[in-house]
Design a protein around this motif. Structure first.
Motif, short mmCIF file in Angstrom:
data_model
loop_
_atom_site.label_atom_id
_atom_site.label_comp_id
_atom_site.label_asym_id
_atom_site.label_seq_id
_atom_site.Cartn_x
_atom_site.Cartn_y
_atom_site.Cartn_z
N TRP A 1 38.69 -42.15 65.03
CA TRP A 1 39.59 -41.11 65.55
C TRP A 1 40.59 -40.68 64.47
CZ3 TRP A 1 39.24 -38.36 69.97
CH2 TRP A 1 38.40 -38.85 70.97
N VAL A 2 41.10 -41.65 63.71
CA VAL A 2 42.02 -41.31 62.62
C VAL A 2 41.31 -40.46 61.58
CG1 VAL A 2 43.45 -42.25 60.76
CG2 VAL A 2 43.42 -43.37 63.00
N LEU A 3 40.09 -40.83 61.20
CA LEU A 3 39.33 -40.05 60.22
C LEU A 3 39.02 -38.66 60.76
CD1 LEU A 3 36.89 -42.84 58.99
CD2 LEU A 3 38.93 -41.98 57.83
N TYR A 4 38.70 -38.57 62.04
CA TYR A 4 38.45 -37.27 62.67
C TYR A 4 39.69 -36.37 62.60
CZ TYR A 4 38.17 -34.00 66.63
OH TYR A 4 38.22 -32.89 67.43
N ALA A 5 40.85 -36.94 62.93
CA ALA A 5 42.09 -36.14 62.91
C ALA A 5 42.46 -35.74 61.48
CB ALA A 5 43.22 -36.94 63.55
N LEU A 6 42.25 -36.64 60.51
CA LEU A 6 42.52 -36.29 59.10
C LEU A 6 41.63 -35.15 58.65
CD1 LEU A 6 42.82 -39.89 57.59
CD2 LEU A 6 44.68 -38.22 57.79
N HIS A 7 40.35 -35.25 58.98
CA HIS A 7 39.40 -34.20 58.58
C HIS A 7 39.78 -32.86 59.21
CE1 HIS A 7 35.50 -31.98 58.84
NE2 HIS A 7 35.43 -32.36 57.59
N ARG A 8 40.14 -32.89 60.47
CA ARG A 8 40.52 -31.66 61.16
C ARG A 8 41.78 -31.03 60.58
NH1 ARG A 8 38.00 -28.71 65.55
NH2 ARG A 8 36.00 -29.78 65.76
N LEU A 9 42.78 -31.86 60.27
CA LEU A 9 44.02 -31.33 59.71
C LEU A 9 43.79 -30.70 58.35
CD1 LEU A 9 47.06 -30.90 59.86
CD2 LEU A 9 47.36 -33.20 58.91
N VAL A 10 43.01 -31.39 57.49
CA VAL A 10 42.77 -30.87 56.15
C VAL A 10 41.96 -29.58 56.20
CG1 VAL A 10 41.60 -31.34 53.96
CG2 VAL A 10 43.01 -33.11 55.03
N MET A 11 40.98 -29.50 57.09
CA MET A 11 40.09 -28.36 57.12
C MET A 11 40.63 -27.17 57.92
SD MET A 11 37.74 -29.19 55.18
CE MET A 11 37.27 -30.70 54.35
N THR A 12 41.51 -27.44 58.88
CA THR A 12 42.02 -26.33 59.70
C THR A 12 43.50 -26.08 59.51
OG1 THR A 12 42.56 -27.72 61.62
CG2 THR A 12 40.29 -26.92 61.44
N GLY A 13 44.27 -27.12 59.19
CA GLY A 13 45.71 -26.96 59.04
C GLY A 13 46.47 -26.81 60.34
N HIS A 14 45.83 -27.06 61.48
CA HIS A 14 46.49 -26.90 62.77
C HIS A 14 47.52 -28.00 63.00
CE1 HIS A 14 42.85 -24.45 64.43
NE2 HIS A 14 43.63 -23.74 63.63
N THR A 15 48.67 -27.61 63.54
CA THR A 15 49.77 -28.55 63.74
C THR A 15 49.42 -29.66 64.72
OG1 THR A 15 51.29 -26.70 63.36
CG2 THR A 15 52.22 -28.70 64.32
N ARG A 16 48.58 -29.36 65.70
CA ARG A 16 48.28 -30.37 66.71
C ARG A 16 47.62 -31.60 66.10
NH1 ARG A 16 44.80 -26.06 67.98
NH2 ARG A 16 42.57 -26.44 67.64
N TYR A 17 46.93 -31.44 64.98
CA TYR A 17 46.30 -32.60 64.35
C TYR A 17 47.32 -33.44 63.59
CZ TYR A 17 42.04 -30.25 65.69
OH TYR A 17 41.06 -29.65 66.43
N PHE A 18 48.42 -32.82 63.17
CA PHE A 18 49.54 -33.59 62.60
C PHE A 18 50.09 -34.54 63.66
CE2 PHE A 18 54.01 -34.36 61.91
CZ PHE A 18 54.11 -34.58 60.55
N VAL A 19 50.30 -34.01 64.86
CA VAL A 19 50.81 -34.84 65.96
C VAL A 19 49.80 -35.92 66.32
CG1 VAL A 19 51.59 -34.81 68.36
CG2 VAL A 19 52.17 -32.91 66.83
N LEU A 20 48.51 -35.56 66.33
CA LEU A 20 47.48 -36.53 66.69
C LEU A 20 47.41 -37.66 65.67
CD1 LEU A 20 45.13 -37.32 68.53
CD2 LEU A 20 43.63 -35.87 67.15
N ILE A 21 47.53 -37.34 64.39
CA ILE A 21 47.49 -38.39 63.36
C ILE A 21 48.66 -39.34 63.53
CG2 ILE A 21 47.74 -38.83 60.87
CD1 ILE A 21 46.22 -36.19 60.41
N ALA A 22 49.86 -38.80 63.72
CA ALA A 22 51.03 -39.65 63.89
C ALA A 22 50.87 -40.57 65.11
CB ALA A 22 52.29 -38.79 64.05
N PHE A 23 50.35 -40.00 66.20
CA PHE A 23 50.15 -40.78 67.42
C PHE A 23 49.11 -41.88 67.20
CE2 PHE A 23 47.75 -41.22 71.46
CZ PHE A 23 48.76 -41.77 72.24
#
Length: 336
Positions: free
Chosen positions: A167-189
């Protein structure tokens, strides 16, 4: 490479993929589901006792769980001050909903496998596609170490930590590829949860995060504009991890401050706890799984999964044979 929205990500393909994950999870955990019993694992009773203590503290109105009053024959023990307690939350919820402690703990084990299966499926689907993602999920949950943690060791916190890693790797990949803020929150969580689930796994996994970010940047090295955007997103990803680690300070800060109050040095003095005594030969690493149990002795082979090795070798052959996208090559190098 940007994640392109496709029908499979929100439509029928995703539904069948999740359904396949549920089938895989049932195949891995059916002895627990069908019997309703806990595995006779090394730590089964430890975690059952701690779940009961967690329930006692919750009913007493404790906000920060530290002292387990009924352990050590009633003298009490500060287990939750040094051993991350978050993995007992879901079993406790199941117990409050009416399940007995045994069934609630069993439900927590099964839910950990569900989370691991779905997390690996989502991460691999983003990178590889639908069918390879199902294969990756199967290889992950049927790895001998995962099944060993479930049926032989029965370590609830470590199972949940391993479930969070994809899940952490998924959120990292999503944030890097899309830049959406919600993945920043998901990574921190997710990082905060990981630290408070199993701090040892979190410490071992910490170097993987920057390595994965570098692998994704290397995979986009031929696209100057994409590299610049991904570099900024990687910075936000690192910041999200720091925020998550800060949130988890409610656990690790008191633990470090009071570490001198316990005999932590015994973990390095005892021979069974010395990591140097647990290295295995190449034959043991490649051996077929084989458990032999009797009343006095148990021998285990903690070997690699042959399924995982076959899938891994096949994947590397595919990468070497076919002209794949640079990001796929980067992921192959990272996983290897």
């Amino acid at each position: 490479m940007r994640i392109k929205p496709t029908p499979r990500q929100a439509g029928q393909g995703e539904f069948w993929g999740i359904l396949a994950c549920m089938a895989l999870c049932f195949a891995a955990t059916y002895p627990i589901i069908l019997s309703g019993r806990l595995p006779a694992g090394d730590d089964t009773l430890f975690h059952l006792e701690r779940l009961i203590e967690f329930d006692v503290l919750l009913r007493q109105g404790g906000g920060r769980f530290r002292w387990a009053p009924n352990l050590v024959q009633g003298y009490g023990y500060p287990v939750f001050n040094y051993y991350a307690p978050l993995s007992y939350v879901l079993p406790e919820v199941l117990h409050l909903l009416g399940l007995a402690f045994v069934h609630a703990l069993a439900g927590g084990l099964v839910c950990a496998f569900i989370a691991a299966t779905v997390g690996m499926y989502l991460w691999a689907r983003d990178v590889l596609g639908e069918a390879p993602a199902i294969v990756a999920a199967a290889a992950y949950i049927f790895a001998p170490y995962m099944l060993n943690n479930l049926m032989v060791r029965t370590v609830l916190p470590e199972l949940w930590a391993l479930a969070l890693l994809p899940w952490v790797l998924y959120a990292l990949h999503r944030l890097v590829m899309t830049g959406h803020t919600r993945y920043f929150v998901l990574i921190a969580f997710l990082v905060a949860m990981l630290v408070m689930m199993h701090n040892v796994t979190a410490a071992l996994f910490a170097p993987v995060i920057p390595a994965y970010l570098l692998a994704m940047l290397w995979g986009q090295r031929h696209h100057c504009r994409a590299v610049g955007k991904s570099l900024r997103s990687s910075g936000w990803a690192i910041l999200a991890c720091v925020v998550g680690f800060g949130i988890a300070a409610v656990f690790w800060l008191p633990m470090l401050a009071e570490l001198r109050l316990v005999q932590i040095q015994r973990l390095t003095l005892e021979s069974w706890a010395d990591y140097r005594n647990h290295f295995q030969s190449l034959f043991q690493v490649l051996a077929l799984p084989d458990w032999q149990r009797n009343l006095f002795e148990r021998t285990e082979r903690r070997s690699l999964s042959w399924l995982t090795m076959v899938v891994g070798v096949g994947g590397y052959v595919s990468v070497a044979w076919r002209k794949l996208h640079f990001e796929l090559r980067a992921h192959a190098v990272f996983i290897g």
